[in-house]
Design a protein around this motif. Sequence first.
Motif, PDB file in Angstrom:
ATOM      1  N   SER A   4      43.971  33.876  38.871  1.00 24.75           N
ATOM      2  CA  SER A   4      44.748  34.997  39.835  1.00 24.75           C
ATOM      3  C   SER A   4      44.929  36.121  39.419  1.00 24.75           C
ATOM      4  O   SER A   4      46.050  36.271  39.043  1.00 24.75           O
ATOM      5  CB  SER A   4      46.335  34.055  40.049  1.00 24.75           C
ATOM      6  N   PRO A   5      43.625  36.424  38.628  1.00 29.90           N
ATOM      7  CA  PRO A   5      43.761  38.221  38.250  1.00 29.90           C
ATOM      8  C   PRO A   5      44.644  39.007  38.986  1.00 29.90           C
ATOM      9  O   PRO A   5      44.676  39.825  38.827  1.00 29.90           O
ATOM     10  CB  PRO A   5      42.423  37.865  38.378  1.00 29.90           C
ATOM     11  N   LEU A   6      44.751  38.860  40.347  1.00 27.80           N
ATOM     12  CA  LEU A   6      44.964  39.331  41.715  1.00 27.80           C
ATOM     13  C   LEU A   6      46.125  38.874  41.189  1.00 27.80           C
ATOM     14  O   LEU A   6      47.084  39.612  42.306  1.00 27.80           O
ATOM     15  CB  LEU A   6      44.183  39.328  42.670  1.00 27.80           C
ATOM     16  N   ALA A   7      47.387  38.044  41.326  1.00 27.48           N
ATOM     17  CA  ALA A   7      48.632  37.751  40.566  1.00 27.48           C
ATOM     18  C   ALA A   7      48.563  37.626  42.296  1.00 27.48           C
ATOM     19  O   ALA A   7      49.817  38.245  42.671  1.00 27.48           O
ATOM     20  CB  ALA A   7      49.627  39.021  40.928  1.00 27.48           C
ATOM     21  N   ARG A   8      47.796  36.655  42.907  1.00 22.62           N
ATOM     22  CA  ARG A   8      48.241  35.920  44.133  1.00 22.62           C
ATOM     23  C   ARG A   8      48.228  36.764  44.922  1.00 22.62           C
ATOM     24  O   ARG A   8      48.762  36.688  46.259  1.00 22.62           O
ATOM     25  CB  ARG A   8      49.166  35.098  44.609  1.00 22.62           C
ATOM     26  N   GLY A   9      47.391  37.747  45.362  1.00 23.60           N
ATOM     27  CA  GLY A   9      47.478  39.097  46.020  1.00 23.60           C
ATOM     28  C   GLY A   9      48.451  39.886  45.909  1.00 23.60           C
ATOM     29  O   GLY A   9      48.249  40.751  46.837  1.00 23.60           O
ATOM     30  N   ARG A  61      42.273  48.353  46.044  1.00 22.55           N
ATOM     31  CA  ARG A  61      43.235  47.850  44.392  1.00 22.55           C
ATOM     32  C   ARG A  61      43.038  47.055  43.903  1.00 22.55           C
ATOM     33  O   ARG A  61      42.888  46.491  42.019  1.00 22.55           O
ATOM     34  CB  ARG A  61      44.767  47.648  45.039  1.00 22.55           C
ATOM     35  N   ALA A  62      42.011  45.437  44.564  1.00 18.07           N
ATOM     36  CA  ALA A  62      41.389  44.905  43.432  1.00 18.07           C
ATOM     37  C   ALA A  62      40.978  45.590  42.729  1.00 18.07           C
ATOM     38  O   ALA A  62      40.709  44.545  41.157  1.00 18.07           O
ATOM     39  CB  ALA A  62      40.702  44.120  44.743  1.00 18.07           C
ATOM     40  N   ARG A  63      39.997  46.300  42.899  1.00 24.70           N
ATOM     41  CA  ARG A  63      38.555  46.924  41.834  1.00 24.70           C
ATOM     42  C   ARG A  63      39.213  47.856  40.769  1.00 24.70           C
ATOM     43  O   ARG A  63      39.327  46.823  39.873  1.00 24.70           O
ATOM     44  CB  ARG A  63      37.973  47.371  42.549  1.00 24.70           C
ATOM     45  N   ILE A  64      40.665  48.369  40.838  1.00 24.65           N
ATOM     46  CA  ILE A  64      41.407  48.718  39.704  1.00 24.65           C
ATOM     47  C   ILE A  64      42.275  47.474  38.950  1.00 24.65           C
ATOM     48  O   ILE A  64      41.930  47.407  38.359  1.00 24.65           O
ATOM     49  CB  ILE A  64      42.288  49.455  40.182  1.00 24.65           C
ATOM     50  N   ALA A  65      42.520  46.263  39.528  1.00 20.90           N
ATOM     51  CA  ALA A  65      43.120  45.285  38.773  1.00 20.90           C
ATOM     52  C   ALA A  65      41.990  44.628  38.219  1.00 20.90           C
ATOM     53  O   ALA A  65      42.205  44.424  37.284  1.00 20.90           O
ATOM     54  CB  ALA A  65      44.014  44.642  40.233  1.00 20.90           C
ATOM     55  N   LEU A  66      41.052  44.186  38.336  1.00 16.02           N
ATOM     56  CA  LEU A  66      39.986  43.942  37.754  1.00 16.02           C
ATOM     57  C   LEU A  66      39.046  44.900  36.972  1.00 16.02           C
ATOM     58  O   LEU A  66      38.488  43.977  35.763  1.00 16.02           O
ATOM     59  CB  LEU A  66      38.899  43.240  38.292  1.00 16.02           C
ATOM     60  N   LEU A  79      39.231  34.023  37.274  1.00 13.39           N
ATOM     61  CA  LEU A  79      39.180  33.219  38.981  1.00 13.39           C
ATOM     62  C   LEU A  79      39.342  33.908  39.766  1.00 13.39           C
ATOM     63  O   LEU A  79      40.468  33.881  40.103  1.00 13.39           O
ATOM     64  CB  LEU A  79      39.751  31.620  38.294  1.00 13.39           C
ATOM     65  N   VAL A  80      38.711  34.384  40.658  1.00 17.45           N
ATOM     66  CA  VAL A  80      39.130  35.101  41.354  1.00 17.45           C
ATOM     67  C   VAL A  80      38.683  33.783  43.318  1.00 17.45           C
ATOM     68  O   VAL A  80      37.864  33.685  43.047  1.00 17.45           O
ATOM     69  CB  VAL A  80      38.447  36.033  42.064  1.00 17.45           C
ATOM     70  N   GLY A  81      39.991  34.193  43.835  1.00 18.23           N
ATOM     71  CA  GLY A  81      39.745  33.438  44.494  1.00 18.23           C
ATOM     72  C   GLY A  81      39.656  34.029  46.215  1.00 18.23           C
ATOM     73  O   GLY A  81      41.077  34.466  46.819  1.00 18.23           O
ATOM     74  N   ALA A  82      38.256  34.314  45.993  1.00 15.19           N
ATOM     75  CA  ALA A  82      37.973  34.797  47.395  1.00 15.19           C
ATOM     76  C   ALA A  82      38.085  34.243  48.299  1.00 15.19           C
ATOM     77  O   ALA A  82      37.447  33.328  48.796  1.00 15.19           O
ATOM     78  CB  ALA A  82      36.686  36.006  46.554  1.00 15.19           C
ATOM     79  N   GLY A  83      38.590  35.042  49.809  1.00 11.83           N
ATOM     80  CA  GLY A  83      38.620  34.605  50.886  1.00 11.83           C
ATOM     81  C   GLY A  83      37.687  34.608  51.466  1.00 11.83           C
ATOM     82  O   GLY A  83      37.667  34.516  52.999  1.00 11.83           O
ATOM     83  N   SER A  84      36.465  36.324  51.520  1.00  9.96           N
ATOM     84  CA  SER A  84      35.702  36.085  52.423  1.00  9.96           C
ATOM     85  C   SER A  84      34.673  36.838  51.513  1.00  9.96           C
ATOM     86  O   SER A  84      34.249  37.162  50.415  1.00  9.96           O
ATOM     87  CB  SER A  84      36.092  36.995  52.983  1.00  9.96           C
TER      88      SER A  84
END
Length: 138
Positions: A4-9, A61-66, A79-84
């Motif tokens: 959950s690298p994006l902290a659950r979104g 924001r996701a790009r910066i966090a990653l 482990l990115v839980g992408a939905g699209s």
Amino acid sequence: MVWSPLARGRLARPWDDARATARAETDGDYADLLYPPSTEAADRAVVDAVGTIARAHGVSRARIALAWLHRQPVVAAPLVGAGSIAQIDDAVASLDVELTDDEVRALEAPYTPRGTTSRASPTNGSWPRSGPASRAWP
């Protein structure tokens, strides 16, 4: 590996929008265990810093966090839980984002370390009793 690298979104959107997602609706009490009121001010400051730096770069924001995560020497695979497909594309594009040392310091400065006792576990009584997370543990 980072789970959950994006902290659950939460790192992918403004703080006040975090609870208005489909994910937030299904997380139930589990998200509250991970992000308790005791760390809310620090968590909000991190989310705000991600937003500020994302705007400066003209990226999500996701790009910066990653991109921050890619700079960490101990990370082999987030482990990115992408939905699209668009979210996968955004995650891949984070490899092209170069953060300055000042930006990294701005992202890390407000963080409050968590103790291991705050982790949700089915053996310490903190595991949610309802919702999808309650069924995730064998």
